[in-house]
Each structure stands twice: as structure tokens, then as C-alpha cells.
Design a protein around this motif. Structure first.
Motif, mmCIF file in Angstrom:
data_model
loop_
_atom_site.group_PDB
_atom_site.id
_atom_site.type_symbol
_atom_site.label_atom_id
_atom_site.label_comp_id
_atom_site.label_asym_id
_atom_site.label_seq_id
_atom_site.Cartn_x
_atom_site.Cartn_y
_atom_site.Cartn_z
ATOM 1 N N GLN A 152 0.827 -1.202 0.000
ATOM 2 C CA GLN A 152 0.000 0.000 0.000
ATOM 3 C C GLN A 152 0.872 1.267 0.000
ATOM 4 O O GLN A 152 0.625 2.205 -0.754
ATOM 5 C CB GLN A 152 -0.915 -0.025 1.219
ATOM 6 C CG GLN A 152 -1.979 1.034 1.233
ATOM 7 C CD GLN A 152 -2.842 0.952 2.480
ATOM 8 O OE1 GLN A 152 -2.314 0.759 3.578
ATOM 9 N NE2 GLN A 152 -4.137 1.093 2.316
ATOM 10 N N LEU A 153 1.903 1.270 0.820
ATOM 11 C CA LEU A 153 2.803 2.424 0.891
ATOM 12 C C LEU A 153 3.564 2.625 -0.420
ATOM 13 O O LEU A 153 3.788 3.756 -0.849
ATOM 14 C CB LEU A 153 3.793 2.246 2.052
ATOM 15 C CG LEU A 153 3.195 2.332 3.453
ATOM 16 C CD1 LEU A 153 4.204 1.865 4.486
ATOM 17 C CD2 LEU A 153 2.739 3.745 3.754
ATOM 18 N N LYS A 154 3.958 1.526 -1.059
ATOM 19 C CA LYS A 154 4.667 1.629 -2.341
ATOM 20 C C LYS A 154 3.755 2.221 -3.406
ATOM 21 O O LYS A 154 4.188 3.043 -4.218
ATOM 22 C CB LYS A 154 5.172 0.256 -2.788
ATOM 23 C CG LYS A 154 6.413 -0.198 -2.061
ATOM 24 C CD LYS A 154 6.879 -1.535 -2.601
ATOM 25 C CE LYS A 154 8.149 -1.995 -1.946
ATOM 26 N NZ LYS A 154 8.606 -3.284 -2.492
ATOM 27 N N LYS A 155 2.477 1.812 -3.411
ATOM 28 C CA LYS A 155 1.521 2.367 -4.373
ATOM 29 C C LYS A 155 1.341 3.864 -4.155
ATOM 30 O O LYS A 155 1.297 4.636 -5.100
ATOM 31 C CB LYS A 155 0.163 1.673 -4.238
ATOM 32 C CG LYS A 155 0.087 0.333 -4.892
ATOM 33 C CD LYS A 155 -1.309 -0.245 -4.739
ATOM 34 C CE LYS A 155 -1.372 -1.665 -5.226
ATOM 35 N NZ LYS A 155 -2.699 -2.270 -4.998
ATOM 36 N N GLU A 156 1.235 4.268 -2.891
ATOM 37 C CA GLU A 156 1.084 5.690 -2.572
ATOM 38 C C GLU A 156 2.303 6.488 -3.019
ATOM 39 O O GLU A 156 2.178 7.579 -3.559
ATOM 40 C CB GLU A 156 0.858 5.876 -1.070
ATOM 41 C CG GLU A 156 -0.495 5.419 -0.583
ATOM 42 C CD GLU A 156 -0.628 5.503 0.931
ATOM 43 O OE1 GLU A 156 0.251 6.088 1.588
ATOM 44 O OE2 GLU A 156 -1.615 4.959 1.451
ATOM 45 N N ALA A 157 3.482 5.945 -2.780
ATOM 46 C CA ALA A 157 4.718 6.632 -3.172
ATOM 47 C C ALA A 157 4.810 6.755 -4.693
ATOM 48 O O ALA A 157 5.233 7.792 -5.214
ATOM 49 C CB ALA A 157 5.929 5.878 -2.626
ATOM 50 N N LYS A 158 4.391 5.721 -5.383
ATOM 51 C CA LYS A 158 4.412 5.742 -6.848
ATOM 52 C C LYS A 158 3.415 6.772 -7.380
ATOM 53 O O LYS A 158 3.705 7.492 -8.333
ATOM 54 C CB LYS A 158 4.090 4.357 -7.390
ATOM 55 C CG LYS A 158 4.329 4.195 -8.861
ATOM 56 C CD LYS A 158 4.092 2.753 -9.286
ATOM 57 C CE LYS A 158 4.358 2.573 -10.758
ATOM 58 N NZ LYS A 158 4.102 1.202 -11.203
ATOM 59 N N ALA A 159 2.254 6.845 -6.751
ATOM 60 C CA ALA A 159 1.227 7.811 -7.177
ATOM 61 C C ALA A 159 1.690 9.241 -6.946
ATOM 62 O O ALA A 159 1.390 10.140 -7.746
ATOM 63 C CB ALA A 159 -0.077 7.543 -6.432
ATOM 64 N N LYS A 160 2.439 9.474 -5.871
ATOM 65 C CA LYS A 160 2.940 10.819 -5.588
ATOM 66 C C LYS A 160 3.979 11.274 -6.601
ATOM 67 O O LYS A 160 4.116 12.459 -6.877
ATOM 68 C CB LYS A 160 3.541 10.871 -4.174
ATOM 69 C CG LYS A 160 2.504 10.909 -3.093
ATOM 70 C CD LYS A 160 3.146 11.029 -1.728
ATOM 71 C CE LYS A 160 2.110 11.025 -0.638
ATOM 72 N NZ LYS A 160 2.711 11.097 0.708
ATOM 73 N N LYS A 161 4.738 10.321 -7.135
ATOM 74 C CA LYS A 161 5.768 10.663 -8.114
ATOM 75 C C LYS A 161 5.171 11.147 -9.428
ATOM 76 O O LYS A 161 5.776 11.912 -10.148
ATOM 77 C CB LYS A 161 6.684 9.467 -8.389
ATOM 78 C CG LYS A 161 7.681 9.225 -7.273
ATOM 79 C CD LYS A 161 8.645 8.132 -7.645
ATOM 80 C CE LYS A 161 9.661 7.922 -6.552
ATOM 81 N NZ LYS A 161 10.621 6.861 -6.900
ATOM 82 N N LYS A 162 3.976 10.664 -9.735
ATOM 83 C CA LYS A 162 3.334 11.031 -11.022
ATOM 84 C C LYS A 162 2.796 12.410 -11.018
ATOM 85 O O LYS A 162 2.721 13.259 -10.427
ATOM 86 C CB LYS A 162 2.198 10.063 -11.339
ATOM 87 C CG LYS A 162 2.712 8.725 -11.777
ATOM 88 C CD LYS A 162 1.571 7.846 -12.219
ATOM 89 C CE LYS A 162 2.103 6.522 -12.724
ATOM 90 N NZ LYS A 162 1.067 5.640 -13.182
#
Length: 71
Positions: free
Chosen positions: A61-71
Motif C-alpha cells: 500500500q505504501l509503495k503504491k502511494e509513493a508511486k502515485a505521488k511521483k506522477k
């Protein structure tokens, strides 16, 4: 190496020493901040059936959030 020590301690804290190589790999390849956040989430959880499963779920879940923030 330091990441090996951290991975072993993480596996020990989660009670999953049989999969210690997985945690060592995570410690080598994953941001320490994400690992710490997921570990603290599991420590604070109440009546957990499987600490390792909860940890992996929260980490994903945290990895998905971090990836979404990068976009």
C-alpha cells in the motif's frame, strides 16, 4: 552488511524467521522509511492473525502511494 542485520531484525520482530531472506532482500532494495512505517503499523495493530501478512499488505500500500505521488 547493515541491510542484512536490519532484514534479520525485521524478520525477528515480525516472528517470521523462516523467511528472513525475504526481509533481507526488502531491506536491500526498499526505502528504509517505507519499511519502518509498515513495521510501526504492524506493531500498533491490535489482535493480528498474521503479522508478516499485515506487514506485506501495508508495504504494498505504501509503495503504491509513493508511486502515485511521483506522477
Amino acid at each position: 552488511y547493515e541491510f542484512q542485520k536490519y532484514g534479520y531484525e525485521l524478520a525477528d520482530e515480525l516472528g517470521d524467521l523462516k523467511n528472513k531472506s525475504l526481509y533481507i532482500k526488502l531491506a536491500k532494495e526498499t526505502s528504509r522509511g517505507l519499511l519502518e512505517t509498515a513495521k510501526n503499523f504492524v506493531k500498533d495493530a491490535y489482535q493480528v492473525k498474521s503479522r508478516p501478512r499485515l506487514f506485506m499488505w501495508k508495504l504494498a500500500q505504501l509503495k503504491k502511494e509513493a508511486k502515485a505521488k511521483k506522477k
